[in-house]
Design a protein around this motif. Structure first.
Motif, PDB file in Angstrom:
ATOM      1  N   ALA A 209     -36.331  -5.495  -6.910  1.00 39.69           N
ATOM      2  CA  ALA A 209     -35.041  -4.948  -6.477  1.00 39.69           C
ATOM      3  C   ALA A 209     -35.238  -3.644  -5.708  1.00 39.69           C
ATOM      4  N   VAL A 212     -36.201  -4.573  -2.270  1.00 44.28           N
ATOM      5  CA  VAL A 212     -35.012  -5.086  -1.582  1.00 44.28           C
ATOM      6  C   VAL A 212     -34.181  -3.939  -1.020  1.00 44.28           C
ATOM      7  N   TRP A 244     -34.005  -9.529   0.596  1.00 46.51           N
ATOM      8  CA  TRP A 244     -34.608 -10.199  -0.556  1.00 46.51           C
ATOM      9  C   TRP A 244     -35.939 -10.855  -0.207  1.00 46.51           C
ATOM     10  N   GLY A 247     -38.353  -8.548  -1.014  1.00 49.37           N
ATOM     11  CA  GLY A 247     -38.554  -8.493  -2.458  1.00 49.37           C
ATOM     12  C   GLY A 247     -39.249  -9.731  -3.002  1.00 49.37           C
ATOM     13  N   GLY A 275     -29.605  -4.496  -6.589  1.00 53.42           N
ATOM     14  CA  GLY A 275     -30.208  -5.677  -5.979  1.00 53.42           C
ATOM     15  C   GLY A 275     -29.334  -6.916  -6.060  1.00 53.42           C
TER      16      GLY A 275
END
Length: 323
Positions: A209, A212, A244, A247, A275
């Motif tokens: 997160a 992200v 994302w 991530g 996130g």
């Protein structure tokens, strides 16, 4: 001849008739409040149209890729069939020119038993090889027709979806023009900077997160661009997808697809964590929760990627997903 005075009421009536029609009956300009209300409706409509445009674009890309794969296979099979055809033609020519030199009569007329047995083995081998070539040619030729029909079907579907993309794009462009006019009238049109380096994320997120949000915050200041997947401009789902990805999670392209993808990952709006993806009612818009009651998102035409309080989101929410 002497002219008398024209009565006041009659003079005013004449003056009114002499005024240009455009000036006399022009619609009043909308107030700031009216313009903002209209802009809000346009933004909501544009969210949905842009997502349909994105969905049509993704479908077209997949259809085109399918066609290219099938067409490549078809061309490869054509080359194989051509090679087998050449072998079949060669066998026919050989048979015509030299005859069946391995006929039973020729073999039985040989006084050397060893040669006779060897010839019989050669006959079996040649017959098997020819049968194999002919069978392969027949099978490949039949499959060639199927492959050609599949490739043609995929091409037709791709062409249909390409037309759908164009239709949706025309609708988007019309809405974008309306949005720009209203934003300029309100003095709120923001061009943005495609080369913006954004701001540093210093929140409480951890793990993927944090990656992200670090990516998303680095996009702050870049313009909203319908269909935008970066690096110089983003639409809402393009930003969430790329963030994302940074991530380590692969999201689908559109807002609707991301919501559907997250069917088993839904979380309560009362239990948001940094996130999480937050979706608006109607699934026209998606943002990323940044923590501390804030979100980062690409809002709409004439605006830029930015961090704002969730309370200022301006859209009714339907739910959240934790990738």
């Amino acid at each position: 001849m002497r002219f008398g005075r024209v009565p006041l009421a009659a003079g005013l009536a004449i003056a009114t008739l002499l005024l240009p029609l455009s000036g006399a009956f022009a619609d009043p300009k909308p107030t700031i409040a009216q313009a903002k209300a209209k802009l809000e409706k346009l933004n909501d409509k544009a969210d949905k149209v842009v997502d349909r445009y994105n969905l049509a674009t993704e479908k077209y890309k997949k259809a085109k890729k399918t066609y290219e794969s099938l067409n490549s296979r078809y061309k490869s099979k054509m080359a194989r069939v051509a090679g087998l055809r050449a072998e079949v033609v060669g066998m026919a020519v050989d048979t015509y020119q030299v005859g069946e030199f391995t006929s039973w009569a020729a073999l039985l007329g040989d006084n050397d038993p060893t040669a006779t047995l060897g010839g019989m083995a050669l006959l079996d081998q040649m017959t098997a090889e020819r049968a194999q070539v002919l069978a392969a040619f027949d099978a490949e030729n039949r499959q060639l027709k199927t492959d050609r029909e599949q490739a043609q079907g995929a091409l037709t579907e791709a062409d249909k979806l390409r037309d759908e993309v164009k239709s949706e794009k025309d609708k988007v462009l019309d809405l974008v023009e309306q949005q720009e006019k209203l934003l300029r009238r309100l003095g709120a049109y923001r061009v943005g900077n495609p080369n913006s380096t954004g701001i540093k994320y210093t929140g409480s997120a951890s793990g993927n997160a944090a990656s992200v949000l670090s990516f998303a915050f680095a996009q702050v200041g870049k313009p909203y661009q319908y269909g935008g997947t970066g690096p110089g401009g983003w639409d809402c789902s393009g930003l969430t997808q790329a963030s994302w990805r940074a991530g380590g999670v692969s999201l689908p392209r559109t807002t609707w697809e991301q919501w559907s993808w997250g069917a088993k990952r839904r979380v309560s709006l009362d239990a948001l964590q940094p996130g999480d993806l937050i979706f608006s009612e109607g699934l026209g818009h998606v943002s990323i929760y940044a923590g501390d009651g804030k979100i980062v998102h690409a809002p709409q035409t004439g605006d830029v990627v930015k961090v704002v309080p969730l309370s200022a989101y301006g859209r009714r929410l339907v739910g959240a997903v934790r990738p």
